[in-house]
Design an enzyme around this catalytic site. Structure first.
Site, PDB file in Angstrom:
ATOM      1  N   TRP A  35       0.761  13.120   8.268  1.00  0.00           N
ATOM      2  CA  TRP A  35       0.229  14.479   8.981  1.00  0.00           C
ATOM      3  C   TRP A  35       0.292  15.971   8.817  1.00  0.00           C
ATOM      4  CZ3 TRP A  35      -1.573  13.796  13.632  1.00  0.00           C
ATOM      5  CH2 TRP A  35      -1.854  14.742  14.542  1.00  0.00           C
ATOM      6  N   MET A  76       2.645  10.536  14.196  1.00  0.00           N
ATOM      7  CA  MET A  76       2.514  11.250  13.329  1.00  0.00           C
ATOM      8  C   MET A  76       3.601  11.183  12.150  1.00  0.00           C
ATOM      9  SD  MET A  76       2.305  14.677  16.003  1.00  0.00           S
ATOM     10  CE  MET A  76       3.258  14.479  16.862  1.00  0.00           C
ATOM     11  N   ASP A  77       2.985  10.986  10.563  1.00  0.00           N
ATOM     12  CA  ASP A  77       3.489  10.623  10.307  1.00  0.00           C
ATOM     13  C   ASP A  77       3.743  10.997   9.373  1.00  0.00           C
ATOM     14  OD1 ASP A  77       5.869   9.268   9.158  1.00  0.00           O
ATOM     15  OD2 ASP A  77       4.865   7.051   8.373  1.00  0.00           O
ATOM     16  N   GLY A  78       4.681  11.365   7.895  1.00  0.00           N
ATOM     17  CA  GLY A  78       4.627  12.415   6.865  1.00  0.00           C
ATOM     18  C   GLY A  78       4.353  13.067   7.063  1.00  0.00           C
ATOM     19  N   THR A  93      -1.023   8.599  10.501  1.00  0.00           N
ATOM     20  CA  THR A  93      -1.086   8.752   9.530  1.00  0.00           C
ATOM     21  C   THR A  93      -0.232   8.215   8.482  1.00  0.00           C
ATOM     22  OG1 THR A  93       0.140  10.716  10.301  1.00  0.00           O
ATOM     23  CG2 THR A  93      -2.112  11.349  10.316  1.00  0.00           C
TER      24      THR A  93
END
Ligand code: IPE
Ligand code: MG
Length: 271
Positions: free
Chosen positions: A242, A42-44, A216
């Site tokens: 995410w 889960m990135d961003g 993401t």
């Protein structure tokens, strides 16, 4: 009926229609093979906050938690048995202390809410497990995570493995130490450690290797997440941040997994 009531009625109808559409899409999707374990990197979250000019330090992460709820609901409806979430990496503890505290507080808030849901029977049989170096968490958070694991222990629905203070490097070191204790103990004669001895002691031994990894935030790397377990997994990256991850991103990733079945199965046999 006044305008507010009309809007309420309309949104009820619209939500009902969307639920029906989603169920229909999932029924069609389930004609093909469904990954038995999906991992999410889960990135961003912070870029999402910046993009939307959200000033609060926790705004992006808060939006990220909403996304978690939706994604888990979709996975449940599709019938995926295992999901792993890369919630907070070992290295993320090197961020500014205020940000670390903010994410930890938010995590505590969500865990306590989930405990209440589990106790009142509103968790849809979800089983939650936390893995990683849990000693890095503060006492209150550690106790809450422990409690959530206990209250969902008997559940047999979707198993959600939340990776906190996690990195594969630390997991491997932990597994080697643990397997030495288990296998060698206080025996005098030297013992040979097999790969299977180490695998048995990995935090992730409770789940099969991921069939599909979805990342993401537009970066094409694993960031020290399950690098041992993903040699045969399909990696799908999306530019969506995410908190922006929606139904269609998930459906698209599963369709890609289905399209690549022949290749993935051949790899399973050869490696
Ligand atoms: C991922 O989003 C969430 C956590 C690691 C807690 P980031 O916080 O890494 O957000 P970006 O990638 O900087 O936008
Ligand atoms: Mg990031």
């Amino acid at each position: 009926m006044n305008t507010r009531e009309e809007v309420g009625e309309f949104s009820k109808l619209f939500n009902g229609f969307m639920t029906l559409m989603r169920r229909f899409i999932f029924k069609v999707l389930c004609v093909g093979p469904i990954p038995n374990h999906i991992s999410f990197i889960m990135d961003g979250n912070r870029r999402f906050a910046k993009k939307h000019n959200l000033q609060d330090l926790d705004a992006g992460h808060r939006a990220g938690f909403v996304s978690v709820t939706h994604v888990l609901q979709y996975c449940q409806e599709i019938g995926v048995p295992y999901v792993t979430l890369y919630a907070f990496g070992h290295d993320n503890f090197r961020r500014e202390p205020e940000e670390v505290k903010c994410v930890m507080d938010l995590m505590l808030e969500k865990i306590e809410l989930t405990i209440d849901q589990a106790i009142s029977g509103n968790l849809n049989n979800l089983k939650v497990i936390f893995i990683g170096d849990l000693n890095m968490l503060n006492e209150r958070l550690k106790a809450a995570a422990q409690r959530l694991m206990e209250v969902t222990e008997e559940n047999r629905g979707l198993m959600v493995v939340v990776c906190v203070a996690y990195s594969t490097s630390h997991e491997i070191v932990h597994a080697i130490r643990e397997s030495c204790v288990r296998k060698c103990g206080d025996r005098d004669s030297p013992q040979v450690l097999e790969v299977s001895d180490i695998e048995e002691c990995m935090y992730t031994s409770i789940v099969p290797d991921p069939a599909l990894v979805i990342r993401t935030g537009g970066r094409d790397r694993l960031s020290n997440f399950m690098t041992w377990q993903t040699s045969r997994s399909l990696l799908h990256t999306t530019a969506a941040l995410w908190p922006e991850l929606g139904l269609w991103h998930l459906v698209w990733a599963i369709l890609k997994f289905q399209r690549m079945q022949n290749y993935l199965q051949k790899k399973q046999k050869l490696d």
